[in-house]
Design a protein around this motif. Structure first.
Motif, PDB file in Angstrom:
ATOM      1  N   THR A 166       0.816  -1.221   0.000  1.00 19.82           N
ATOM      2  CA  THR A 166       0.000   0.000   0.000  1.00 19.82           C
ATOM      3  C   THR A 166       0.848   1.268   0.000  1.00 19.82           C
ATOM      4  N   TYR A 169       0.134   4.218  -2.414  1.00 19.47           N
ATOM      5  CA  TYR A 169      -1.121   4.945  -2.255  1.00 19.47           C
ATOM      6  C   TYR A 169      -1.020   5.922  -1.081  1.00 19.47           C
ATOM      7  N   LYS A 206      -3.722  -5.972  -2.690  1.00 16.30           N
ATOM      8  CA  LYS A 206      -3.600  -5.258  -3.959  1.00 16.30           C
ATOM      9  C   LYS A 206      -4.966  -4.910  -4.524  1.00 16.30           C
ATOM     10  N   ARG A 207      -5.873  -5.871  -4.507  1.00 18.66           N
ATOM     11  CA  ARG A 207      -7.219  -5.623  -5.038  1.00 18.66           C
ATOM     12  C   ARG A 207      -7.978  -4.626  -4.171  1.00 18.66           C
ATOM     13  N   LYS A 210      -6.466  -1.012  -4.577  1.00 21.66           N
ATOM     14  CA  LYS A 210      -6.854  -0.398  -5.856  1.00 21.66           C
ATOM     15  C   LYS A 210      -8.318   0.034  -5.833  1.00 21.66           C
ATOM     16  N   LYS A 211      -9.162  -0.831  -5.279  1.00 23.87           N
ATOM     17  CA  LYS A 211     -10.591  -0.509  -5.178  1.00 23.87           C
ATOM     18  C   LYS A 211     -10.811   0.712  -4.296  1.00 23.87           C
ATOM     19  N   TYR A 213      -8.645   3.101  -3.614  1.00 27.96           N
ATOM     20  CA  TYR A 213      -8.059   4.272  -4.269  1.00 27.96           C
ATOM     21  C   TYR A 213      -9.019   4.842  -5.309  1.00 27.96           C
TER      22      TYR A 213
END
Length: 225
Positions: A166, A169, A206-207, A210-211, A213
């Motif tokens: 992370t 981000y 990771k999923r 990304k979601k 973000y």
């Protein structure tokens, strides 16, 4: 079904206060615990509230309540007992949620039957290194993972993977911890034993990152319109 171990509401309230003092709980986790204690007075310490009902009472989603209850259970604050219909299709009904008394160390006479081994300063320092929480690990994540792994090095490995994944981000520390906690729950929910649990854990992060973000970017864009 009588699961409770409290003799009075005063004992229940004292246990709830002790749990809140002992653990670093989020505002939502504290609210859920308070709701459970408020609805655990008919049979002291036991609540039959459905997750959807708790969600309505606190203004959160059912998924959030499930995650919170799972974490409270992992910390040893509550126990969730599955209840099945006695007739018909015998499907699961709402869980019985039991608030647990605070665990205290019990020393039995057998502990004193042999002479205690002598510890030097080096062995004491090593013991502290194996059990103490590193300051850089989020308390909420440490509390969860330490309920499953007593080895601090393993907990560090999980948090290091979460932090590295992370890092790109611009998340707050609380958000990173929340994503890591969700990923750990997803990993533990797998029925089959994972060959590479860390790899699965990182994949979920990771999923989720990304979601999160994309969602935050979307919300920020429309908040300026």
């Amino acid at each position: 079904m009588n699961e409770n171990t409290f003799k009075s509401i005063e004992e229940l309230n004292a246990a709830v206060r002790e749990h809140r003092d002992r653990h670093v709980l989020s505002a939502t986790e504290r609210t859920v615990l308070d709701i459970l204690s408020q609805y655990s007075c008919k049979t002291i310490g036991e609540s039959f509230l459905a997750k959807s009902t708790i969600a309505e009472l606190i203004g959160k989603s059912r998924r959030t309540v499930i995650r919170v209850c799972n974490r409270l259970e992992a910390l040893g604050i509550i126990r969730q007992v599955k209840r099945m219909r006695q007739t018909g299709d015998r499907r699961q009904t709402s869980n019985l949620i039991v608030i647990l008394p605070v665990k205290t160390a019990v020393v039995t006479p057998a502990c004193h039957s042999e002479e205690a081994p002598q510890l030097n300063s080096k062995s004491i320092n090593n013991a502290k290194e194996r059990t103490a929480k590193p300051a850089w690990i989020a308390q909420s994540f440490f509390d969860l993972v330490s309920a499953h792994h007593s080895d601090v090095k393993t907990i560090e490995e999980y948090w290091r993977a979460a932090y590295a994944t992370t890092y790109a981000y611009n998340f707050t520390s609380a958000t990173k911890a929340e994503i890591a906690i969700d990923a750990f729950y997803a990993m533990k929910a797998k029925r089959k034993k994972l060959r590479k649990p860390i790899a699965f854990f990182v994949g979920v992060i990771k999923r989720q990152a990304k979601k999160r973000y994309v969602t935050e970017m979307f919300n920020d864009y429309y908040s300026f319109e």
